[in-house]
Motif scaffolding. Structure first.
Motif, short mmCIF file in Angstrom:
data_model
loop_
_atom_site.label_atom_id
_atom_site.label_comp_id
_atom_site.label_asym_id
_atom_site.label_seq_id
_atom_site.Cartn_x
_atom_site.Cartn_y
_atom_site.Cartn_z
N PHE A 107 -21.16 -67.38 85.40
CA PHE A 107 -21.13 -65.95 85.71
C PHE A 107 -20.67 -65.73 87.15
O PHE A 107 -19.86 -64.83 87.42
CB PHE A 107 -22.53 -65.34 85.53
CG PHE A 107 -23.02 -65.31 84.11
CD1 PHE A 107 -22.17 -65.50 83.04
CD2 PHE A 107 -24.36 -65.07 83.85
CE1 PHE A 107 -22.64 -65.46 81.73
CE2 PHE A 107 -24.84 -65.02 82.55
CZ PHE A 107 -23.98 -65.22 81.50
N LEU A 111 -17.53 -63.49 88.22
CA LEU A 111 -17.71 -62.30 89.03
C LEU A 111 -16.90 -62.38 90.32
O LEU A 111 -16.32 -61.38 90.78
CB LEU A 111 -19.19 -62.10 89.35
CG LEU A 111 -20.09 -61.73 88.16
CD1 LEU A 111 -21.56 -61.77 88.57
CD2 LEU A 111 -19.72 -60.35 87.61
N GLU A 114 -13.40 -61.27 89.69
CA GLU A 114 -13.23 -59.87 89.27
C GLU A 114 -12.99 -59.69 87.77
O GLU A 114 -12.33 -58.73 87.36
CB GLU A 114 -12.08 -59.20 90.05
CG GLU A 114 -12.26 -59.21 91.55
CD GLU A 114 -13.51 -58.44 92.00
OE1 GLU A 114 -13.84 -57.44 91.33
OE2 GLU A 114 -14.13 -58.85 92.98
N TYR A 115 -13.51 -60.59 86.94
CA TYR A 115 -13.44 -60.33 85.49
C TYR A 115 -14.38 -59.18 85.16
O TYR A 115 -15.50 -59.11 85.66
CB TYR A 115 -13.83 -61.58 84.71
CG TYR A 115 -12.75 -62.64 84.69
CD1 TYR A 115 -11.73 -62.60 83.75
CD2 TYR A 115 -12.75 -63.66 85.64
CE1 TYR A 115 -10.73 -63.57 83.74
CE2 TYR A 115 -11.76 -64.63 85.63
CZ TYR A 115 -10.76 -64.58 84.68
OH TYR A 115 -9.77 -65.54 84.67
N THR A 117 -15.48 -58.28 82.02
CA THR A 117 -16.42 -58.63 80.96
C THR A 117 -16.54 -60.14 80.90
O THR A 117 -15.53 -60.85 80.94
CB THR A 117 -15.94 -58.09 79.59
OG1 THR A 117 -15.82 -56.67 79.67
CG2 THR A 117 -16.91 -58.45 78.49
N ILE A 118 -17.77 -60.63 80.80
CA ILE A 118 -18.00 -62.07 80.75
C ILE A 118 -18.75 -62.38 79.46
O ILE A 118 -19.76 -61.75 79.14
CB ILE A 118 -18.77 -62.56 81.99
CG1 ILE A 118 -17.92 -62.29 83.24
CG2 ILE A 118 -19.10 -64.04 81.86
CD1 ILE A 118 -18.56 -62.74 84.54
N TYR A 193 -21.10 -59.37 78.31
CA TYR A 193 -21.68 -58.53 79.35
C TYR A 193 -20.58 -57.81 80.13
O TYR A 193 -19.61 -58.44 80.56
CB TYR A 193 -22.43 -59.37 80.39
CG TYR A 193 -23.59 -60.18 79.92
CD1 TYR A 193 -24.90 -59.68 80.04
CD2 TYR A 193 -23.43 -61.46 79.41
CE1 TYR A 193 -25.99 -60.45 79.65
CE2 TYR A 193 -24.51 -62.22 79.01
CZ TYR A 193 -25.79 -61.71 79.13
OH TYR A 193 -26.86 -62.47 78.74
N ARG A 194 -20.76 -56.53 80.36
CA ARG A 194 -19.97 -55.88 81.40
C ARG A 194 -20.44 -56.42 82.74
O ARG A 194 -21.64 -56.68 82.93
CB ARG A 194 -20.15 -54.36 81.37
CG ARG A 194 -19.49 -53.65 80.21
CD ARG A 194 -19.60 -52.15 80.40
NE ARG A 194 -19.11 -51.43 79.27
CZ ARG A 194 -17.85 -51.05 79.09
NH1 ARG A 194 -16.94 -51.38 80.01
NH2 ARG A 194 -17.49 -50.38 78.02
N ARG A 195 -19.52 -56.54 83.70
CA ARG A 195 -19.89 -57.11 84.99
C ARG A 195 -20.97 -56.29 85.68
O ARG A 195 -21.78 -56.83 86.43
CB ARG A 195 -18.68 -57.29 85.90
CG ARG A 195 -18.01 -56.01 86.37
CD ARG A 195 -16.95 -56.28 87.45
NE ARG A 195 -17.57 -56.80 88.66
CZ ARG A 195 -17.28 -57.98 89.20
NH1 ARG A 195 -16.39 -58.78 88.63
NH2 ARG A 195 -17.87 -58.38 90.30
N GLU A 196 -21.02 -54.97 85.41
CA GLU A 196 -22.04 -54.13 86.03
C GLU A 196 -23.45 -54.58 85.67
O GLU A 196 -24.38 -54.45 86.47
CB GLU A 196 -21.83 -52.67 85.61
CG GLU A 196 -20.59 -52.00 86.17
CD GLU A 196 -19.33 -52.31 85.40
OE1 GLU A 196 -18.24 -51.89 85.83
OE2 GLU A 196 -19.42 -53.01 84.36
N ASP A 199 -24.17 -57.70 87.74
CA ASP A 199 -24.32 -57.32 89.15
C ASP A 199 -25.71 -56.74 89.43
O ASP A 199 -26.26 -56.93 90.51
CB ASP A 199 -23.27 -56.28 89.54
CG ASP A 199 -21.90 -56.89 89.82
OD1 ASP A 199 -21.84 -58.08 90.19
OD2 ASP A 199 -20.89 -56.18 89.66
#
Length: 274
Positions: A107, A111, A114-115, A117-118, A193-196, A199
């Motif tokens: 992850f 991150l 800058e992907y 979606t992971i 997962y959305r990166r948000e 984060d």
């Protein structure tokens, strides 16, 4: 269904195929990364990466190898070197300290690059790459965390021993009751997962290392108010290699879920008493 065969029933409308096939998620042309942890998966890895790139040719892959003694890391390096499109990346870790730690490292790598979606996906063929579009379609529809579920309508199990199914269903029922989370397959490891989400849920505080890592992150996402959805998938028992499940992993999950459930109830009681 054999390891090298796609899961049945995965045809998708042409209008929804182009974005995910190119590795793009979302209307802004954002990109997705598939993180695949490995330990002694040298035979499975080329098959699963090959299937992924047939299903979604533009998808990017990060293989996170925990110094596999069978040479899986070298196999991953070879796949990356042979891929002229630069879609395959490899992260070598020097110690084997749990699935959760491997995913956290993956992850962080994604991150940093800058992907948007992971994705989590196993190397052993239990998760069908041909069904990844179901997760990506749900992300594109607005979900923050999408779980590929065995236990919602349309979900299937193939070649799984009955005792493993009963154990899995029992673990999910226990987690759902202990936590009060309305997720039918909170232990599942095929998810996007959305990166948000990653984060916000404070990955640096994650303690779980084994399979309760999946429960931990889903529970954090639920508590943070993210849109968590489940889509049906077909889960197929591995044909090559051995399962990494152990008694210690199960004990860790049981105890940590009990602790999280108790903490949640105490927090709710404290809010009501104020």
């Amino acid at each position: 269904m054999a390891l090298g065969e796609p899961a049945a029933g995965d045809e998708r409308p042409a209008e929804s195929a182009d974005a995910a096939a190119s590795g793009v998620v979302g209307k802004r042309g954002e990109r997705a990364l598939v993180v695949i942890p490995t330990f002694n998966e040298r035979e499975n890895l080329p098959v699963i990466v090959g299937r992924l790139h047939v299903a979604l040719p533009g998808s990017h892959v990060l293989v996170v190898d925990d110094s596999s003694p069978d040479g899986t890391g070298e196999v991953a390096d070879g796949l990356a070197a042979e891929d002229a499109d630069g879609r395959i990346h490899v992260l070598h870790r020097t110690e084997k300290d749990g699935l959760g730690k491997a995913y956290l490292a993956g992850f962080a790598w994604g991150l940093d690059r800058e992907y948007a979606t992971i994705i989590e996906m196993d190397a052993d063929g239990s998760h069908a790459p041909e069904q990844l579009h179901r997760l990506l379609d749900a992300v594109n529809a607005g979900a923050d965390l999408v779980i590929g579920s065995r236990y919602v309508p349309g979900g299937r199990l193939v070649n799984w021993p009955r005792h493993r199914e009963l154990l899995s269903r029992g673990a999910n029922t226990y987690a759902r009751l202990a936590l009060g989370a309305r997720v039918h397959d909170i232990t599942a490891g095929f998810r996007a997962y959305r990166r948000e989400v990653l984060d916000k849920i404070e990955l640096d505080t994650v303690e779980s290392a084994g399979y309760c890592f999946q429960i931990d992150l889903a529970w954090r996402a639920v508590r943070a108010g993210f849109d968590v959805r489940e889509v049906p998938i077909t889960f197929t028992e591995r044909e090559i290699g051995e399962s990494k499940m152990s008694g210690g992993v199960m004990t860790e999950a049981f105890l940590m879920v009990a602790r999280w459930g108790l903490q949640s109830r105490l927090e709710r009681f404290g809010r009501r008493s104020r």
